[in-house]
Design a protein around this motif. Structure first.
Motif, PDB file in Angstrom:
ATOM      1  N   ILE A   1     132.723 124.754  61.131  1.00 56.11           N
ATOM      2  CA  ILE A   1     134.031 124.506  60.277  1.00 56.11           C
ATOM      3  C   ILE A   1     135.364 125.034  60.866  1.00 56.11           C
ATOM      4  O   ILE A   1     136.313 124.507  60.664  1.00 56.11           O
ATOM      5  CB  ILE A   1     133.534 125.133  58.915  1.00 56.11           C
ATOM      6  N   ALA A   2     135.180 126.150  61.456  1.00 53.76           N
ATOM      7  CA  ALA A   2     136.408 126.616  61.994  1.00 53.76           C
ATOM      8  C   ALA A   2     137.028 125.841  63.024  1.00 53.76           C
ATOM      9  O   ALA A   2     138.488 125.882  63.280  1.00 53.76           O
ATOM     10  CB  ALA A   2     136.202 128.048  62.715  1.00 53.76           C
ATOM     11  N   ARG A   3     136.351 124.866  63.862  1.00 58.74           N
ATOM     12  CA  ARG A   3     136.964 123.860  64.772  1.00 58.74           C
ATOM     13  C   ARG A   3     137.621 122.745  64.132  1.00 58.74           C
ATOM     14  O   ARG A   3     138.109 122.159  64.875  1.00 58.74           O
ATOM     15  CB  ARG A   3     135.594 123.644  65.731  1.00 58.74           C
ATOM     16  N   ALA A   4     137.282 122.467  62.988  1.00 64.73           N
ATOM     17  CA  ALA A   4     137.551 121.310  62.396  1.00 64.73           C
ATOM     18  C   ALA A   4     138.789 121.325  61.422  1.00 64.73           C
ATOM     19  O   ALA A   4     139.469 122.644  61.362  1.00 64.73           O
ATOM     20  CB  ALA A   4     136.573 120.848  61.584  1.00 64.73           C
ATOM     21  N   ASP A   5     139.491 119.998  61.537  1.00 65.07           N
ATOM     22  CA  ASP A   5     140.802 120.218  60.671  1.00 65.07           C
ATOM     23  C   ASP A   5     140.361 120.483  59.195  1.00 65.07           C
ATOM     24  O   ASP A   5     139.472 119.594  58.660  1.00 65.07           O
ATOM     25  CB  ASP A   5     141.449 118.742  60.927  1.00 65.07           C
ATOM     26  N   PRO A   6     141.154 121.293  58.523  1.00 62.47           N
ATOM     27  CA  PRO A   6     140.709 121.569  57.210  1.00 62.47           C
ATOM     28  C   PRO A   6     140.448 120.473  56.211  1.00 62.47           C
ATOM     29  O   PRO A   6     139.600 120.252  55.384  1.00 62.47           O
ATOM     30  CB  PRO A   6     141.408 122.808  56.657  1.00 62.47           C
ATOM     31  N   ALA A   7     141.756 119.783  56.190  1.00 62.33           N
ATOM     32  CA  ALA A   7     141.609 118.418  55.321  1.00 62.33           C
ATOM     33  C   ALA A   7     140.689 117.618  55.678  1.00 62.33           C
ATOM     34  O   ALA A   7     140.223 116.967  54.619  1.00 62.33           O
ATOM     35  CB  ALA A   7     143.109 117.697  55.557  1.00 62.33           C
ATOM     36  N   SER A   8     140.238 117.412  56.958  1.00 61.51           N
ATOM     37  CA  SER A   8     139.089 116.401  57.160  1.00 61.51           C
ATOM     38  C   SER A   8     137.718 117.076  56.836  1.00 61.51           C
ATOM     39  O   SER A   8     136.967 116.136  56.312  1.00 61.51           O
ATOM     40  CB  SER A   8     139.116 116.352  58.568  1.00 61.51           C
ATOM     41  N   VAL A   9     137.649 118.349  56.833  1.00 60.99           N
ATOM     42  CA  VAL A   9     136.629 118.770  56.466  1.00 60.99           C
ATOM     43  C   VAL A   9     136.189 118.886  54.997  1.00 60.99           C
ATOM     44  O   VAL A   9     135.102 118.532  54.502  1.00 60.99           O
ATOM     45  CB  VAL A   9     136.289 120.531  57.035  1.00 60.99           C
ATOM     46  N   ALA A  10     137.365 118.925  54.289  1.00 64.15           N
ATOM     47  CA  ALA A  10     137.481 118.766  52.795  1.00 64.15           C
ATOM     48  C   ALA A  10     136.894 117.181  52.440  1.00 64.15           C
ATOM     49  O   ALA A  10     136.357 117.228  51.585  1.00 64.15           O
ATOM     50  CB  ALA A  10     138.718 119.238  52.284  1.00 64.15           C
ATOM     51  N   ARG A  11     137.474 116.333  53.045  1.00 64.45           N
ATOM     52  CA  ARG A  11     137.050 114.932  52.653  1.00 64.45           C
ATOM     53  C   ARG A  11     135.682 114.741  53.095  1.00 64.45           C
ATOM     54  O   ARG A  11     134.825 114.115  52.236  1.00 64.45           O
ATOM     55  CB  ARG A  11     138.139 114.062  53.708  1.00 64.45           C
ATOM     56  N   PHE A  12     135.175 115.502  54.123  1.00 69.63           N
ATOM     57  CA  PHE A  12     133.710 115.341  54.398  1.00 69.63           C
ATOM     58  C   PHE A  12     133.018 115.688  53.321  1.00 69.63           C
ATOM     59  O   PHE A  12     131.815 115.082  52.842  1.00 69.63           O
ATOM     60  CB  PHE A  12     133.451 116.041  55.727  1.00 69.63           C
ATOM     61  N   GLY A  13     133.225 116.889  52.782  1.00 67.93           N
ATOM     62  CA  GLY A  13     132.646 117.683  51.709  1.00 67.93           C
ATOM     63  C   GLY A  13     132.629 116.771  50.441  1.00 67.93           C
ATOM     64  O   GLY A  13     131.547 116.541  49.616  1.00 67.93           O
ATOM     65  N   ARG A  14     133.814 116.068  50.034  1.00 68.36           N
ATOM     66  CA  ARG A  14     133.920 115.270  48.844  1.00 68.36           C
ATOM     67  C   ARG A  14     133.032 114.011  49.088  1.00 68.36           C
ATOM     68  O   ARG A  14     132.467 113.524  48.166  1.00 68.36           O
ATOM     69  CB  ARG A  14     135.306 115.030  48.643  1.00 68.36           C
ATOM     70  N   ALA A  15     132.741 113.563  50.021  1.00 65.61           N
ATOM     71  CA  ALA A  15     132.053 112.331  50.366  1.00 65.61           C
ATOM     72  C   ALA A  15     130.710 112.753  50.228  1.00 65.61           C
ATOM     73  O   ALA A  15     129.773 111.971  49.516  1.00 65.61           O
ATOM     74  CB  ALA A  15     132.013 111.613  51.769  1.00 65.61           C
ATOM     75  N   LEU A  16     130.075 113.840  50.559  1.00 66.59           N
ATOM     76  CA  LEU A  16     128.953 114.444  50.160  1.00 66.59           C
ATOM     77  C   LEU A  16     128.582 114.584  48.691  1.00 66.59           C
ATOM     78  O   LEU A  16     127.583 114.197  48.241  1.00 66.59           O
ATOM     79  CB  LEU A  16     128.559 115.763  50.950  1.00 66.59           C
ATOM     80  N   LEU A  17     129.497 115.227  48.024  1.00 63.16           N
ATOM     81  CA  LEU A  17     129.442 115.401  46.819  1.00 63.16           C
ATOM     82  C   LEU A  17     129.352 113.938  45.983  1.00 63.16           C
ATOM     83  O   LEU A  17     128.795 113.674  44.974  1.00 63.16           O
ATOM     84  CB  LEU A  17     130.882 116.024  46.201  1.00 63.16           C
ATOM     85  N   ASP A  18     130.272 112.945  46.120  1.00 67.68           N
ATOM     86  CA  ASP A  18     130.258 111.647  45.728  1.00 67.68           C
ATOM     87  C   ASP A  18     128.847 110.995  46.251  1.00 67.68           C
ATOM     88  O   ASP A  18     127.976 110.263  45.110  1.00 67.68           O
ATOM     89  CB  ASP A  18     131.146 110.869  46.388  1.00 67.68           C
ATOM     90  N   GLY A  19     128.098 111.176  47.380  1.00 67.51           N
ATOM     91  CA  GLY A  19     126.895 110.483  47.629  1.00 67.51           C
ATOM     92  C   GLY A  19     125.780 111.293  46.649  1.00 67.51           C
ATOM     93  O   GLY A  19     125.058 110.493  46.081  1.00 67.51           O
ATOM     94  N   TRP A  20     125.975 112.331  46.277  1.00 67.56           N
ATOM     95  CA  TRP A  20     124.797 112.987  45.520  1.00 67.56           C
ATOM     96  C   TRP A  20     124.974 112.586  44.121  1.00 67.56           C
ATOM     97  O   TRP A  20     124.123 112.394  43.605  1.00 67.56           O
ATOM     98  CB  TRP A  20     125.166 114.533  45.640  1.00 67.56           C
ATOM     99  N   LEU A  21     126.249 112.635  43.617  1.00 61.67           N
ATOM    100  CA  LEU A  21     126.583 112.337  42.521  1.00 61.67           C
ATOM    101  C   LEU A  21     125.991 110.741  42.100  1.00 61.67           C
ATOM    102  O   LEU A  21     125.639 110.225  41.111  1.00 61.67           O
ATOM    103  CB  LEU A  21     127.993 112.292  41.961  1.00 61.67           C
ATOM    104  N   THR A  22     126.344 109.577  43.050  1.00 67.21           N
ATOM    105  CA  THR A  22     125.853 108.463  42.840  1.00 67.21           C
ATOM    106  C   THR A  22     124.274 108.369  42.890  1.00 67.21           C
ATOM    107  O   THR A  22     123.691 107.699  42.518  1.00 67.21           O
ATOM    108  CB  THR A  22     126.449 107.744  44.079  1.00 67.21           C
ATOM    109  N   ASP A  23     123.566 109.452  43.772  1.00 67.69           N
ATOM    110  CA  ASP A  23     122.320 109.270  43.634  1.00 67.69           C
ATOM    111  C   ASP A  23     121.582 110.055  42.592  1.00 67.69           C
ATOM    112  O   ASP A  23     120.430 110.426  42.289  1.00 67.69           O
ATOM    113  CB  ASP A  23     121.823 110.086  45.031  1.00 67.69           C
ATOM    114  N   GLU A  24     122.417 110.286  41.524  1.00 62.76           N
ATOM    115  CA  GLU A  24     122.096 111.042  40.215  1.00 62.76           C
ATOM    116  C   GLU A  24     121.542 112.325  40.376  1.00 62.76           C
ATOM    117  O   GLU A  24     120.923 112.980  39.557  1.00 62.76           O
ATOM    118  CB  GLU A  24     121.013 110.092  39.549  1.00 62.76           C
TER     119      GLU A  24
END
Length: 735
Positions: free
Chosen positions: A310-333
């Motif tokens: 995470i420290a090597r990554a761009d913070p905004a990009s990591v946050a978008r990645f995390g929100r995509a995980l959250l969206d996938g989990w929500l879509t999967d009920e």
């Protein structure tokens, strides 16, 4: 797994020095009310404790006949909630092992508040129960530790067969309890006990207690993730790329390692020390803290491998990645097996993430997603972003108690403490401005109107010629941005909603006696474009140790003015709060006149609020015979009392059953008090009851059963603002 191992040791008592005498002495504080002549007959004819009334059960255990009392206690799960901790301690002291079933019945439902009851019982059954408490946040964790260290031999004999049994929750709890015992120095005892069962169990116990060192641990990379081992939506090819801070894209194998490490996101271990005190110095009931009221764990730090990626990554990009995980989990009920996604947001998320997560967390308790809500609270508090904390503050405004709300409030307090603020101070600093601090305009493209607000925060626009208009002229054909008109109407609506919410919060400040450092009023409240106009129309008070020292208002120049309208110097460290009119006593009329003279229209009733102010004699009295409602006064319609009982605050002593007569109604007051009204002749709800007389008004401790005939709490013991609000309701019954 080793089958056939059983611990069938009998339960025995193992009292500490003087412990049994102290427990037995609690019979003196039990209050069953005046004993009735028919109670002995009721006891002898009862088949179980549940056949008796609450006062009868208390009397039976405290001083009832030995034979019937022992038989009823031995056959009952518990004796009800009435004075439960002391009733159970007296039962344990009188009837010892015969009371074990009752004790286990209590601790099964209330391990935090009642768990200390098991301490003198040396029993395999108790060992299995307390092994499940070691991860509790509340006092049950302390009771488990105390019991295990007090009865290590019994614990080892009871837990070893379970630790060798079928994999599952019971085995995991037994292993954790044995590891705790070993950490206290009981390792040799555990091994000796295991050898006494079977050689195979000795080998198993040796492996369990063997110290874990880096050299003995698996050398496989902890973050390695195989495709297919997690849901499709968490596979790298289903997620946005992670950009690196130094340029480029994170390789797929590293993304898989990151997701693998994130799947082990967890809450931190329970905060230490475990709360509680089984034997307070005053000899009273154990000091217990329920799990929901204990300090809640934040999210544990990310694993080193994940933190490095995470420290090597761009913070905004990591946050978008995390929100995509959250969206996938929500879509999967929201599958429980993938709930790690919520906790992972503490390592990945930013302000936008918390803005998305906040409304979800607010909705989950209402959808019975309690565990997810707790995880969400932990994430919002751990990250501490303004967006997330605003959502937590919005939840806090409507909290009315309950375990989930207690947890949420603790998380909010922790987030505030990390900023060096109280919840009230944080709410002031995060109050939205709707842009009024920098200026708001309505821009049609060719025409521009400045938005202005008056002292009551009503929005208008200023025309080019200086006139104030309730709304801008409707856009014409030449205006390039006609949508600005509707934007202004929405702005006006949003501003009004914010003003209503902030005024309601100030009113809660008054009711709940929430205080601020005096320096925050001129530094934070007054300059704020929304809080300032509201605060200027309120009466403030300087408090010390819960008592009002003096009242002040905010003058036109932002200084403080006292009751003589003279400038008042207030120390910056002084505590200021919104004054309840009951605190003003004889000064209330003067302050009401001052506000009337200055034509100050308050955002909610304060100095003109209906109030009941007790006189000096009434404050020291332990009951009020009337307040205009006692003997000789006009009766109160039963329908009016039913109206009180149908609301959220007042309750009758008929337990809500139409077969029982309400001879008393009561409501809880802040500070651990209960206000009680005695009714004559009493009433059954929804039964055409006759008019009632309120013959007595009195205070008692909230934890009492209110059976005592003598009144002992002076009416001045509780917060007079809180009492006034309740007494205003009582007075309204007569009208």
């Amino acid at each position: 797994m080793i089958e056939g191992l059983v611990c069938d040791d009998p339960a025995v008592m193992a009292w500490a020095d003087g412990e049994r005498d102290r427990w037995l002495a609690r019979a003196a504080v039990l209050d069953a009310g005046p004993a009735q002549p028919d109670w002995p007959k009721a006891v002898t004819s009862a088949d179980k404790l549940g056949d008796l009334t609450g006062p009868q059960r208390v009397w039976l255990i405290a001083e009832g006949p030995e034979g019937p009392a022992r038989a009823l206690v031995a056959g009952s799960g518990d004796a009800g909630r009435h004075q439960a901790i002391d009733v159970a301690r007296v039962a344990a002291a009188r009837f010892e092992v015969d009371a074990l079933r009752m004790i286990l019945g209590y601790v099964d439902y209330h391990p935090d508040t009642m768990g200390a009851l098991v301490l003198p019982f040396r029993s395999p059954q108790v060992a299995l129960v307390v092994a499940g408490w070691l991860r509790h946040l509340g006092s049950a964790r302390l009771w488990a530790r105390l019991w295990l260290t007090r009865h290590p031999g019994c614990a080892a004999r009871a837990l070893l067969p379970v630790a060798a049994g079928r994999p599952g929750k019971a085995r995991q709890q037994a292993e954790e309890a044995l590891l705790f015992l070993a950490a206290t120095g009981a390792g040799p005892l555990i091994l000796t006990t295991a050898a006494g069962y079977a050689p195979e169990l000795y080998q198993l116990a040796t492996g369990l207690l063997e110290p874990r060192s880096p050299g003995n641990e698996s050398t496989a990379p902890s973050g390695v993730l195989r495709k297919g081992s997690v849901p499709q939506w968490s596979q790298p090819d289903a997620l946005p790329e992670i950009l690196l801070a130094g340029g480029g894209v994170m390789p797929e194998d590293e993304v898989m390692s990151l997701v693998g490490a994130l799947t082990r996101s967890r809450l931190a271990d329970p905060p230490e020390p475990a709360p509680g005190d089984p034997d307070p110095r005053d000899g009273g009931v154990p000091v217990a803290v329920e799990s929901s009221a204990a300090v809640q764990p934040l999210v544990a730090p990310a694993e080193p491998e994940a933190a490095k990626l995470i420290a090597r990554a761009d913070p905004a990009s990591v946050a978008r990645f995390g929100r995509a995980l959250l969206d996938g989990w929500l879509t999967d009920e929201m599958p429980a097996a993938s709930a790690w996604v919520v906790l992972a947001q503490a390592h990945l998320g930013d302000e936008a993430t918390m803005e998305q997560l906040g409304p979800l967390v607010r909705s989950w308790p209402g959808r019975s997603r309690y565990a997810r809500a707790i995880d969400g609270f932990a994430v919002l508090a751990t990250v501490g972003a303004d967006a997330g904390l605003r959502h937590m503050l919005a939840m806090e405004e409507n909290m009315t108690g309950g375990a989930m709300n207690d947890r949420a409030l603790d998380y909010l307090r922790q987030a505030c403490e990390r900023r060096g603020l109280t919840v009230t101070q944080l709410a002031d600093r995060l109050a939205i401005t709707h842009g009024l601090d920098t200026g708001v305009t309505v821009d049609y493209g060719g025409r521009t109107f400045t938005v202005a607000v008056d002292e009551h925060l009503t929005a208008s626009v200023v025309a080019p010629d200086g006139r104030r208009l309730a709304r801008p002229p409707k856009p014409g054909a030449k205006d390039a941005n006609p949508g600005a008109y509707q934007e202004f109407l929405q702005f006006k609506k949003d501003l009004r909603a914010t003003v209503v919410a902030r005024a309601a919060r100030f009113q809660q400040d008054m009711h709940r006696r929430r205080l601020r450092p005096a320096r925050d009023v001129p530094a934070v409240l007054v300059p704020h474009p929304i809080l300032g106009p509201i605060a200027r129309r309120l009466l403030w008070g300087e408090y010390r140790d819960g008592r009002l020292l003096r009242a002040v208002r905010i003058a036109e120049d932002g200084s403080f003015a006292d009751i003589d309208d003279a400038t008042a110097a207030v120390d910056g460290d002084a505590c200021l709060g919104v004054v309840h009119p009951a605190d003003l006593r004889g000064d209330l009329g003067t302050w009401a006149q001052i506000f009337a003279d200055y034509e100050i229209l308050q955002p909610f009733p304060q100095v003109h609020r209906p109030v009941v102010i007790l006189g000096e004699e009434q404050l020291t009295a332990t009951s009020l015979p009337g307040l205009g409602l006692g003997p000789g006064s006009a009766p109160v319609p039963a329908e009016a009392i039913e109206g009180l009982l149908s609301g959220p605050a007042w309750y009758g002593n008929g337990d809500g059953n139409t077969r029982y007569l309400h001879t008393r109604i009561h409501r809880q007051l802040a500070g651990g008090w209960t206000l009680l009204l005695e009714l004559d002749p009493g009433m059954r709800t929804h039964s055409g009851a006759p008019d009632q007389r309120i013959t007595e008004i009195w205070l008692d401790e909230a934890g009492s059963e209110h059976w005592q005939p003598a009144r002992r709490i002076p009416m001045g013991a509780c917060d007079q603002g809180v009492l006034s609000e309740a007494l205003v309701q009582v007075h309204a019954l007569a009208h």
